[in-house]
Design a protein around this motif. Sequence first.
Motif, short mmCIF file in Angstrom:
data_model
loop_
_atom_site.label_atom_id
_atom_site.label_comp_id
_atom_site.label_asym_id
_atom_site.label_seq_id
_atom_site.Cartn_x
_atom_site.Cartn_y
_atom_site.Cartn_z
N ALA A 222 0.84 -1.21 0.00
CA ALA A 222 0.00 0.00 0.00
C ALA A 222 0.87 1.25 0.00
N HIS A 223 1.91 1.22 0.84
CA HIS A 223 2.85 2.34 0.95
C HIS A 223 3.54 2.57 -0.41
N LEU A 224 3.97 1.46 -1.02
CA LEU A 224 4.70 1.56 -2.30
C LEU A 224 3.82 2.14 -3.40
N ILE A 225 2.63 1.58 -3.58
CA ILE A 225 1.81 2.03 -4.73
C ILE A 225 1.35 3.48 -4.52
N THR A 226 1.12 3.86 -3.25
CA THR A 226 0.72 5.25 -2.99
C THR A 226 1.87 6.19 -3.32
N ALA A 227 3.09 5.80 -2.97
CA ALA A 227 4.26 6.64 -3.28
C ALA A 227 4.44 6.75 -4.80
N LEU A 228 4.24 5.65 -5.50
CA LEU A 228 4.43 5.66 -6.96
C LEU A 228 3.36 6.50 -7.66
N ALA A 229 2.15 6.47 -7.12
CA ALA A 229 1.07 7.24 -7.73
C ALA A 229 1.32 8.74 -7.60
N LYS A 230 2.24 9.11 -6.69
CA LYS A 230 2.56 10.55 -6.51
C LYS A 230 3.69 11.01 -7.42
N VAL A 231 4.35 10.09 -8.11
CA VAL A 231 5.48 10.48 -8.96
C VAL A 231 4.95 11.40 -10.07
N PRO A 232 5.55 12.61 -10.23
CA PRO A 232 5.03 13.53 -11.26
C PRO A 232 5.02 12.87 -12.64
N GLY A 233 3.92 13.02 -13.36
CA GLY A 233 3.81 12.46 -14.71
C GLY A 233 3.08 11.12 -14.73
N VAL A 234 3.01 10.42 -13.59
CA VAL A 234 2.27 9.14 -13.55
C VAL A 234 0.79 9.46 -13.40
N GLU A 235 0.02 9.16 -14.44
CA GLU A 235 -1.43 9.47 -14.39
C GLU A 235 -2.20 8.32 -13.74
N ARG A 236 -1.71 7.10 -13.99
CA ARG A 236 -2.43 5.94 -13.44
C ARG A 236 -1.44 4.89 -12.94
N ALA A 237 -1.78 4.25 -11.81
CA ALA A 237 -0.98 3.13 -11.30
C ALA A 237 -1.88 1.92 -11.15
N ARG A 238 -1.42 0.79 -11.68
CA ARG A 238 -2.16 -0.48 -11.58
C ARG A 238 -1.25 -1.54 -10.97
N PHE A 239 -1.79 -2.72 -10.71
CA PHE A 239 -0.95 -3.82 -10.23
C PHE A 239 -1.53 -5.16 -10.64
N THR A 240 -0.63 -6.12 -10.80
CA THR A 240 -1.02 -7.49 -11.09
C THR A 240 0.16 -8.40 -10.76
N LEU A 241 0.03 -9.58 -10.25
CA LEU A 241 -1.17 -10.28 -9.83
C LEU A 241 -1.24 -10.34 -8.31
#
Length: 446
Positions: A222-241
């Motif tokens: 949760a911590h990781l994906i939230t940090a990545l979603a804040k990276v400037p220029g990243v409009e969308r973050a997804r994950f699998t599996l």
Amino acid sequence: MKTKPVPPQIHIETFGCQMNEYDSELVRTLLKRKGYVFTEDRECADIILMNTCAIRENAHTKVYTHLSDLKALKKTRPLVVGVLGCMAQNLKEDLTNKEPLVDILAGPDSYRQLPILISNAMRAQQQGEKSKGLAVDLSEYETYDDIVPERVPGVNAWIAVMRGCDNFCSFCVVPYTRGRERSRDPEGIIEEAGQIAAQGFKQITLLGQNVNSYRSGDWDFAHLITALAKVPGVERARFTLPHPKDFPTSLLEAVAFHPRICKHIHLPSQSGNDRILGMMNRTYTRREYLLLVDRIRSMNPDIVLTTDIIAGFCSETDAEFSDTYRLLEEVRYHSAFIFLYSERTNTIAARKFPDDVPAQIKSQRVTALVELQRRISTERNREYVGATLSVLVEGDAKKSPLQAMGKTDGNITVVWNKTALPSQPGQLVTREIYDASASTLYARAL
Ligand code: SF4
């Protein structure tokens, strides 16, 4: 005047899952650093590498077919053939002893050894010697953290954040072919995401065999994906599996509420029956799985749920199959990947349980589930008719160059007429949905 030596040309073919596609990008980067060049044309390649998958029967059969095709090519000229990935790991005895064609075998944790394996194989071939280069040791540490894969320009970039799996689902070869679970450092991942965004990619998809069990020091997924979603220029973050066992409240909240984390959870259920789930070693019951579905939807009813199902697992009775059928009716997923059980060498199920459901029954069960899911997917998608959705444009639609396509936040495909609604790949556009099928939403000008 001295002419420069021509570097050997490599052709790489990839089979199976997204992790394999990602690994092929890693291999490409690694070998280019050593001076190799790549060609799309296997007819003029000096080295052909096959990055293989052992998870599904289909990919497995394709690799053997391709290998037999290469026999004729190898008779006409010098050619080094390498098998990489899960089949190299899982079927090493078979490929070493019975397949004289294969010169190199390298498992998923051994790609750093490829330059030396290739040059040894080429030297042996020039000297008319027979040799087999083997690198199939599994590592507890290898994450290829320092290798940023060379990505084909586009809208979405994959980032592997962890490798391996500790879950030992009884039908699955991954823990044996890709080894134990290990996560990359968050700093390296965030830096890579920054580079990706600077290259113009709009979406990142975090990749791992059990991606939501990511753990590095204090950092969880949760911590990781939230940090990545804040990276400037990243409009969308997804994950699998993901695995259903690894959804703490913090992750559910991140998906439900963060504006840049996509409202899509692929939640593999595999079966709707507790005895079969126990035999599969999935570690949850039907009830626990359904409670998780309820929690997800109570936080945000717009989250799109998809799943994987295996029909005809060892000893599955008609009544147990009906539980899976009813699970699909109850959850009403937006889509599902439905597979017929096929025994994989070296798995727990292959060692402990007879594969005793007749092939015809397995096929009937798959057909019944596919038909049911097609009806539900159509109904689900029709719920969007009249809605206005945000769509990330990917490019031309597969079926017609006159149409463009993109994906909703929930990962559903939307197509529209390019002339009526001009757009560029990577753009976030708003589209009004006027029709829907089981797999596609159709949009028109507002
Ligand atoms: S979670 Fe289960 S199915 Fe998925 S990779 Fe791990 S062992 Fe295989």
